[in-house]
Design a protein around this motif. Structure first.
Motif: not given
Length: 395
Positions: A314-328, A371-382
Protein backbone atom coordinates in the motif's frame (compact mmCIF):
# COMPACT_ATOMS: atom_id res chain seq x y z
CA UNK A 1 67.63 -15.34 19.70
CA UNK A 2 67.39 -15.42 23.49
CA UNK A 3 70.60 -13.41 23.82
CA UNK A 4 69.25 -10.74 21.47
CA UNK A 5 65.98 -10.65 23.38
CA UNK A 6 67.85 -10.13 26.64
CA UNK A 7 69.89 -7.36 25.02
CA UNK A 8 66.79 -5.37 24.06
CA UNK A 9 65.11 -5.98 27.42
CA UNK A 10 68.22 -4.79 29.19
CA UNK A 11 68.67 -1.78 26.92
CA UNK A 12 65.05 -0.61 27.20
CA UNK A 13 64.44 -1.63 30.80
CA UNK A 14 62.04 -4.45 29.85
CA UNK A 15 59.65 -2.01 28.22
CA UNK A 16 58.16 -4.33 25.58
CA UNK A 17 56.10 -1.56 24.00
CA UNK A 18 59.17 0.56 23.44
CA UNK A 19 61.00 -2.50 22.10
CA UNK A 20 58.13 -2.92 19.64
CA UNK A 21 58.81 0.60 18.38
CA UNK A 22 62.53 -0.21 17.98
CA UNK A 23 61.77 -3.41 16.08
CA UNK A 24 59.36 -1.52 13.84
CA UNK A 25 62.03 1.03 12.91
CA UNK A 26 64.58 -1.69 12.20
CA UNK A 27 62.11 -3.63 10.04
CA UNK A 28 61.42 -0.51 8.00
CA UNK A 29 65.14 0.07 7.41
CA UNK A 30 65.62 -3.58 6.41
CA UNK A 31 62.52 -3.56 4.18
CA UNK A 32 63.84 -0.62 2.17
CA UNK A 33 67.22 -2.29 1.66
CA UNK A 34 67.93 -6.02 1.41
CA UNK A 35 64.43 -7.04 2.53
CA UNK A 36 62.62 -5.39 -0.37
CA UNK A 37 61.71 -8.70 -2.05
CA UNK A 38 59.88 -9.90 1.08
CA UNK A 39 57.04 -7.38 0.86
CA UNK A 40 54.36 -6.59 -1.74
CA UNK A 41 55.03 -3.50 -3.93
CA UNK A 42 52.06 -1.52 -2.55
CA UNK A 43 53.73 -1.29 0.87
CA UNK A 44 56.35 1.03 -0.63
CA UNK A 45 53.91 3.75 -1.61
CA UNK A 46 54.50 7.11 0.09
CA UNK A 47 51.28 7.15 2.10
CA UNK A 48 51.97 3.74 3.68
CA UNK A 49 52.52 3.94 7.47
CA UNK A 50 56.18 3.28 8.41
CA UNK A 51 55.31 0.45 10.83
CA UNK A 52 53.48 -1.59 8.18
CA UNK A 53 56.48 -3.84 7.49
CA UNK A 54 56.72 -5.46 10.90
CA UNK A 55 52.93 -5.70 11.06
CA UNK A 56 52.90 -7.42 7.66
CA UNK A 57 55.40 -9.97 8.98
CA UNK A 58 53.29 -10.52 12.09
CA UNK A 59 50.31 -11.17 9.85
CA UNK A 60 52.27 -13.75 7.84
CA UNK A 61 53.55 -15.49 10.96
CA UNK A 62 50.13 -15.76 12.60
CA UNK A 63 48.57 -17.04 9.38
CA UNK A 64 51.22 -19.79 9.26
CA UNK A 65 50.69 -21.02 12.83
CA UNK A 66 46.89 -20.69 12.97
CA UNK A 67 45.06 -23.93 12.07
CA UNK A 68 43.18 -23.78 8.80
CA UNK A 69 40.10 -25.30 10.45
CA UNK A 70 38.93 -26.65 13.80
CA UNK A 71 39.34 -30.17 12.42
CA UNK A 72 43.10 -29.72 12.80
CA UNK A 73 42.86 -29.10 16.55
CA UNK A 74 44.22 -31.85 18.77
CA UNK A 75 41.60 -33.95 20.56
CA UNK A 76 42.35 -32.68 24.08
CA UNK A 77 41.79 -29.10 22.97
CA UNK A 78 38.74 -29.92 20.86
CA UNK A 79 36.69 -30.59 24.02
CA UNK A 80 37.63 -27.23 25.48
CA UNK A 81 36.77 -25.43 22.26
CA UNK A 82 33.40 -27.17 22.09
CA UNK A 83 32.68 -26.11 25.68
CA UNK A 84 33.75 -22.56 24.83
CA UNK A 85 31.37 -22.47 21.86
CA UNK A 86 28.52 -23.60 24.10
CA UNK A 87 28.89 -20.48 26.27
CA UNK A 88 27.56 -18.40 23.36
CA UNK A 89 28.65 -15.13 24.99
CA UNK A 90 26.88 -11.88 24.22
CA UNK A 91 30.17 -10.43 22.99
CA UNK A 92 33.88 -11.22 22.95
CA UNK A 93 36.58 -8.66 23.67
CA UNK A 94 40.08 -9.64 22.63
CA UNK A 95 43.55 -8.18 22.19
CA UNK A 96 44.55 -11.08 19.94
CA UNK A 97 45.53 -10.28 16.37
CA UNK A 98 44.75 -13.66 14.78
CA UNK A 99 41.46 -14.97 13.32
CA UNK A 100 41.11 -18.06 15.51
CA UNK A 101 38.14 -16.67 17.46
CA UNK A 102 36.27 -16.05 14.21
CA UNK A 103 36.83 -19.72 13.42
CA UNK A 104 35.34 -20.76 16.78
CA UNK A 105 32.43 -18.32 16.74
CA UNK A 106 31.48 -18.39 13.07
CA UNK A 107 28.18 -16.55 13.61
CA UNK A 108 29.85 -13.56 15.29
CA UNK A 109 30.92 -10.38 13.50
CA UNK A 110 34.44 -9.00 14.11
CA UNK A 111 34.66 -5.29 14.98
CA UNK A 112 38.26 -4.24 14.36
CA UNK A 113 40.34 -1.49 15.94
CA UNK A 114 38.83 1.98 15.65
CA UNK A 115 35.57 0.53 14.29
CA UNK A 116 34.76 -0.14 17.95
CA UNK A 117 34.51 3.63 18.42
CA UNK A 118 32.95 4.60 15.11
CA UNK A 119 30.15 2.09 14.56
CA UNK A 120 26.83 1.50 16.27
CA UNK A 121 26.75 -2.01 17.59
CA UNK A 122 23.95 -4.37 18.46
CA UNK A 123 25.46 -5.50 21.78
CA UNK A 124 25.35 -9.15 20.79
CA UNK A 125 27.21 -11.51 18.50
CA UNK A 126 30.31 -9.34 18.08
CA UNK A 127 34.05 -9.90 18.53
CA UNK A 128 35.65 -6.63 19.59
CA UNK A 129 39.28 -6.82 18.42
CA UNK A 130 40.47 -3.76 20.29
CA UNK A 131 44.14 -4.27 19.36
CA UNK A 132 43.45 -4.79 15.68
CA UNK A 133 43.43 -7.83 13.41
CA UNK A 134 45.75 -9.41 10.85
CA UNK A 135 43.00 -8.96 8.27
CA UNK A 136 43.94 -5.27 8.52
CA UNK A 137 47.64 -5.25 9.48
CA UNK A 138 47.73 -1.47 9.79
CA UNK A 139 45.22 -1.72 12.66
CA UNK A 140 47.55 -3.69 14.96
CA UNK A 141 48.38 -2.05 18.30
CA UNK A 142 52.09 -2.83 18.63
CA UNK A 143 54.38 0.17 18.99
CA UNK A 144 54.52 2.95 21.58
CA UNK A 145 52.90 5.28 19.04
CA UNK A 146 49.97 2.86 18.67
CA UNK A 147 49.51 2.67 22.43
CA UNK A 148 49.57 6.44 22.78
CA UNK A 149 46.86 6.81 20.16
CA UNK A 150 44.82 4.08 21.86
CA UNK A 151 45.15 5.86 25.21
CA UNK A 152 43.70 9.10 23.83
CA UNK A 153 40.55 7.26 22.74
CA UNK A 154 40.17 4.59 25.40
CA UNK A 155 37.81 6.62 27.62
CA UNK A 156 35.05 6.23 25.07
CA UNK A 157 35.91 2.55 24.65
CA UNK A 158 35.70 2.12 28.43
CA UNK A 159 32.27 3.72 28.43
CA UNK A 160 31.04 1.31 25.75
CA UNK A 161 32.50 -1.71 27.53
CA UNK A 162 31.03 -0.68 30.87
CA UNK A 163 27.57 -1.54 29.60
CA UNK A 164 28.75 -5.12 29.13
CA UNK A 165 30.50 -5.32 32.49
CA UNK A 166 27.47 -3.99 34.34
CA UNK A 167 25.06 -6.53 32.83
CA UNK A 168 27.17 -9.63 32.14
CA UNK A 169 30.08 -11.47 33.76
CA UNK A 170 33.47 -10.85 32.14
CA UNK A 171 35.94 -13.71 31.80
CA UNK A 172 39.62 -13.07 31.01
CA UNK A 173 40.90 -16.24 29.35
CA UNK A 174 44.59 -17.01 28.90
CA UNK A 175 45.58 -13.46 29.66
CA UNK A 176 47.53 -11.93 32.53
CA UNK A 177 45.83 -8.52 32.34
CA UNK A 178 49.25 -6.88 32.34
CA UNK A 179 48.69 -4.95 29.11
CA UNK A 180 48.59 -1.20 29.90
CA UNK A 181 45.45 -0.70 27.80
CA UNK A 182 43.58 -3.38 29.72
CA UNK A 183 44.84 -1.97 33.00
CA UNK A 184 43.57 1.49 32.15
CA UNK A 185 40.16 0.11 31.19
CA UNK A 186 40.00 -1.89 34.43
CA UNK A 187 40.91 1.30 36.27
CA UNK A 188 37.89 3.09 34.74
CA UNK A 189 35.66 0.15 35.67
CA UNK A 190 36.99 0.14 39.21
CA UNK A 191 36.24 3.86 39.62
CA UNK A 192 32.59 3.33 38.71
CA UNK A 193 31.71 -0.18 39.89
CA UNK A 194 33.94 -0.69 42.93
CA UNK A 195 34.92 1.72 45.68
CA UNK A 196 37.47 1.51 48.49
CA UNK A 197 39.32 -1.30 46.73
CA UNK A 198 36.27 -3.57 46.83
CA UNK A 199 36.13 -6.75 44.79
CA UNK A 200 34.71 -6.15 41.30
CA UNK A 201 31.89 -8.71 41.51
CA UNK A 202 31.49 -10.04 37.98
CA UNK A 203 34.99 -10.03 36.48
CA UNK A 204 36.96 -13.29 36.48
CA UNK A 205 40.46 -14.13 35.30
CA UNK A 206 41.12 -17.71 34.22
CA UNK A 207 44.75 -18.87 34.47
CA UNK A 208 46.24 -22.20 33.45
CA UNK A 209 48.48 -24.19 35.80
CA UNK A 210 49.34 -27.74 34.76
CA UNK A 211 50.77 -28.56 38.20
CA UNK A 212 47.67 -27.77 40.20
CA UNK A 213 46.10 -30.67 42.12
CA UNK A 214 42.58 -31.39 43.27
CA UNK A 215 43.61 -30.69 46.85
CA UNK A 216 45.14 -27.34 46.02
CA UNK A 217 43.50 -24.19 47.32
CA UNK A 218 44.47 -21.42 44.90
CA UNK A 219 43.54 -17.85 45.65
CA UNK A 220 39.95 -16.96 44.75
CA UNK A 221 40.92 -13.36 44.09
CA UNK A 222 43.63 -11.62 42.09
CA UNK A 223 45.09 -8.20 42.71
CA UNK A 224 46.08 -6.36 39.53
CA UNK A 225 48.34 -3.36 39.97
CA UNK A 226 47.07 -0.39 37.96
CA UNK A 227 49.96 1.85 38.96
CA UNK A 228 52.38 2.21 41.84
CA UNK A 229 49.62 3.45 44.16
CA UNK A 230 46.53 1.56 43.05
CA UNK A 231 45.24 -1.91 42.25
CA UNK A 232 41.94 -3.62 41.42
CA UNK A 233 40.55 -6.85 42.85
CA UNK A 234 38.86 -9.39 40.58
CA UNK A 235 37.86 -13.02 40.97
CA UNK A 236 40.44 -15.67 40.07
CA UNK A 237 40.09 -19.19 38.66
CA UNK A 238 43.16 -21.45 38.32
CA UNK A 239 42.83 -24.75 36.45
CA UNK A 240 44.86 -27.34 34.54
CA UNK A 241 41.99 -27.68 32.05
CA UNK A 242 39.58 -25.02 30.87
CA UNK A 243 36.98 -27.62 29.90
CA UNK A 244 35.01 -27.60 33.17
CA UNK A 245 35.28 -23.80 33.50
CA UNK A 246 33.76 -23.21 30.07
CA UNK A 247 31.01 -25.72 30.84
CA UNK A 248 30.19 -23.86 34.05
CA UNK A 249 29.91 -20.52 32.25
CA UNK A 250 27.84 -22.14 29.50
CA UNK A 251 25.41 -23.88 31.87
CA UNK A 252 23.11 -20.88 31.89
CA UNK A 253 22.08 -21.35 28.23
CA UNK A 254 20.43 -17.92 28.01
CA UNK A 255 20.54 -17.75 24.23
CA UNK A 256 20.80 -21.45 23.49
CA UNK A 257 19.97 -22.39 19.89
CA UNK A 258 19.63 -18.73 18.95
CA UNK A 259 21.69 -17.53 16.01
CA UNK A 260 23.62 -14.39 17.09
CA UNK A 261 23.77 -13.21 13.48
CA UNK A 262 19.97 -13.35 13.31
CA UNK A 263 19.66 -11.46 16.58
CA UNK A 264 22.03 -8.77 15.26
CA UNK A 265 19.90 -8.41 12.14
CA UNK A 266 16.69 -8.11 14.15
CA UNK A 267 18.21 -5.56 16.54
CA UNK A 268 19.60 -3.51 13.68
CA UNK A 269 16.20 -3.36 12.00
CA UNK A 270 14.51 -2.48 15.26
CA UNK A 271 16.77 0.54 15.69
CA UNK A 272 16.28 1.59 12.07
CA UNK A 273 12.51 1.86 12.65
CA UNK A 274 12.97 4.86 14.95
CA UNK A 275 12.75 8.13 13.05
CA UNK A 276 15.58 10.59 13.56
CA UNK A 277 13.58 13.74 12.79
CA UNK A 278 11.27 13.60 15.82
CA UNK A 279 11.60 15.55 19.10
CA UNK A 280 14.34 13.90 21.16
CA UNK A 281 13.95 15.47 24.59
CA UNK A 282 10.42 16.50 25.57
CA UNK A 283 7.11 15.28 24.23
CA UNK A 284 4.25 17.28 25.77
CA UNK A 285 0.97 15.40 26.18
CA UNK A 286 -2.07 15.98 28.36
CA UNK A 287 -3.87 13.28 30.33
CA UNK A 288 -6.67 12.89 27.80
CA UNK A 289 -4.20 12.39 24.95
CA UNK A 290 -2.21 9.84 26.98
CA UNK A 291 -5.33 7.91 27.98
CA UNK A 292 -6.47 7.81 24.36
CA UNK A 293 -3.02 6.63 23.24
CA UNK A 294 -3.11 3.75 25.70
CA UNK A 295 -6.65 2.65 24.79
CA UNK A 296 -6.37 2.97 21.01
CA UNK A 297 -4.02 0.54 19.29
CA UNK A 298 -1.22 2.22 17.39
CA UNK A 299 -1.61 5.67 18.99
CA UNK A 300 1.22 5.48 21.53
CA UNK A 301 3.93 4.84 18.92
CA UNK A 302 2.71 7.89 17.00
CA UNK A 303 3.36 10.10 20.04
CA UNK A 304 7.00 9.00 19.98
CA UNK A 305 7.27 9.34 16.23
CA UNK A 306 7.53 5.60 15.60
CA UNK A 307 5.49 4.21 12.71
CA UNK A 308 4.55 0.64 11.95
CA UNK A 309 4.87 -0.47 8.37
CA UNK A 310 2.16 -3.15 8.12
CA UNK A 311 1.44 -2.89 4.41
CA UNK A 312 4.49 -2.14 2.21
CA UNK A 313 2.45 -2.74 -0.94
CA UNK A 314 0.00 0.00 0.00
CA UNK A 315 2.86 2.36 0.74
CA UNK A 316 4.42 1.77 -2.67
CA UNK A 317 1.04 2.24 -4.32
CA UNK A 318 0.46 5.53 -2.51
CA UNK A 319 3.97 6.92 -3.14
CA UNK A 320 5.17 5.20 -6.32
CA UNK A 321 7.67 7.79 -7.63
CA UNK A 322 11.15 8.95 -6.86
CA UNK A 323 12.02 12.56 -7.77
CA UNK A 324 13.47 11.62 -11.15
CA UNK A 325 10.24 9.83 -12.06
CA UNK A 326 8.23 12.85 -10.92
CA UNK A 327 10.37 15.05 -13.19
CA UNK A 328 9.82 12.67 -16.13
CA UNK A 329 6.05 12.81 -15.67
CA UNK A 330 6.30 16.61 -15.78
CA UNK A 331 8.21 16.45 -19.07
CA UNK A 332 11.70 17.02 -17.64
CA UNK A 333 14.75 14.80 -18.07
CA UNK A 334 16.36 15.49 -14.69
CA UNK A 335 15.21 15.44 -11.05
CA UNK A 336 16.78 18.89 -10.70
CA UNK A 337 13.85 20.63 -12.40
CA UNK A 338 11.27 18.96 -10.14
CA UNK A 339 13.33 19.91 -7.13
CA UNK A 340 13.37 23.55 -8.32
CA UNK A 341 9.56 23.50 -8.33
CA UNK A 342 9.58 22.21 -4.72
CA UNK A 343 11.93 25.05 -3.77
CA UNK A 344 9.60 27.50 -5.52
CA UNK A 345 6.72 26.26 -3.35
CA UNK A 346 8.90 26.76 -0.27
CA UNK A 347 9.77 30.31 -1.33
CA UNK A 348 6.13 31.14 -1.97
CA UNK A 349 4.52 29.48 1.06
CA UNK A 350 7.32 28.84 3.54
CA UNK A 351 6.50 25.11 3.45
CA UNK A 352 8.97 22.47 2.31
CA UNK A 353 6.97 19.40 1.35
CA UNK A 354 10.17 17.27 1.67
CA UNK A 355 10.62 18.18 5.33
CA UNK A 356 7.86 15.89 6.60
CA UNK A 357 5.68 12.92 5.71
CA UNK A 358 2.50 14.20 4.08
CA UNK A 359 0.14 13.51 1.19
CA UNK A 360 2.83 14.51 -1.33
CA UNK A 361 5.99 13.03 0.13
CA UNK A 362 7.23 10.33 2.50
CA UNK A 363 10.73 9.48 3.60
CA UNK A 364 11.68 5.81 4.00
CA UNK A 365 14.80 4.66 5.84
CA UNK A 366 16.55 1.58 4.44
CA UNK A 367 19.71 0.64 6.32
CA UNK A 368 21.60 3.90 6.85
CA UNK A 369 20.10 5.63 3.82
CA UNK A 370 16.95 7.77 3.50
CA UNK A 371 14.83 7.57 0.35
CA UNK A 372 12.15 10.09 -0.60
CA UNK A 373 9.04 8.84 -2.42
CA UNK A 374 6.30 10.99 -3.99
CA UNK A 375 2.61 10.53 -4.64
CA UNK A 376 0.39 11.29 -7.62
CA UNK A 377 -0.81 14.32 -5.64
CA UNK A 378 2.77 15.63 -5.72
CA UNK A 379 2.84 15.34 -9.52
CA UNK A 380 -0.44 17.27 -9.79
CA UNK A 381 0.82 19.93 -7.36
CA UNK A 382 4.13 20.45 -9.16
CA UNK A 383 2.41 20.50 -12.53
CA UNK A 384 0.26 23.41 -11.29
CA UNK A 385 3.39 25.25 -10.12
CA UNK A 386 5.10 24.58 -13.45
CA UNK A 387 2.14 26.08 -15.34
CA UNK A 388 1.88 29.09 -12.98
CA UNK A 389 -1.57 27.96 -11.85
CA UNK A 390 -3.09 28.54 -8.43
CA UNK A 391 -2.62 25.68 -5.95
CA UNK A 392 -3.54 24.79 -2.40
CA UNK A 393 -1.23 22.90 -0.05
CA UNK A 394 -2.78 20.24 2.16
CA UNK A 395 -0.08 19.49 4.78
Amino acid sequence: IYAKGSYYKQTYNKDLIEIGKVFSDKYREWAWREGRDFFPPELYEEDTPPDIYIKHKIKQYLEEITPASLDQIQTQYAREISALQDIRPHAIITTNYDNFLEMIFTEYTPIIGQQVLKLNHSSIGEIFKIHGCISKPESLILTSDDYEEFTTKKKYLSAKLLTYFAEHPLLFVGYSAEDPNIKSILCDIDEIIATNNELIPNIYILEWDNEITRKALPSREKLIAIDSHRSVRIKSIVADSFDWVFKAFGANGAIEKVNPKLLRAILARTYDMVRCDIPRKTVEVDFQMLENAINVEGQLPKIYGITTLTNPTALNAGYPYNLTQVANKLGFKSWYHANKLIEQIKDQTGINIKASDNKYHIRIKVGNTDFSKYSEAAVILLNSVKNNEEYNLEI
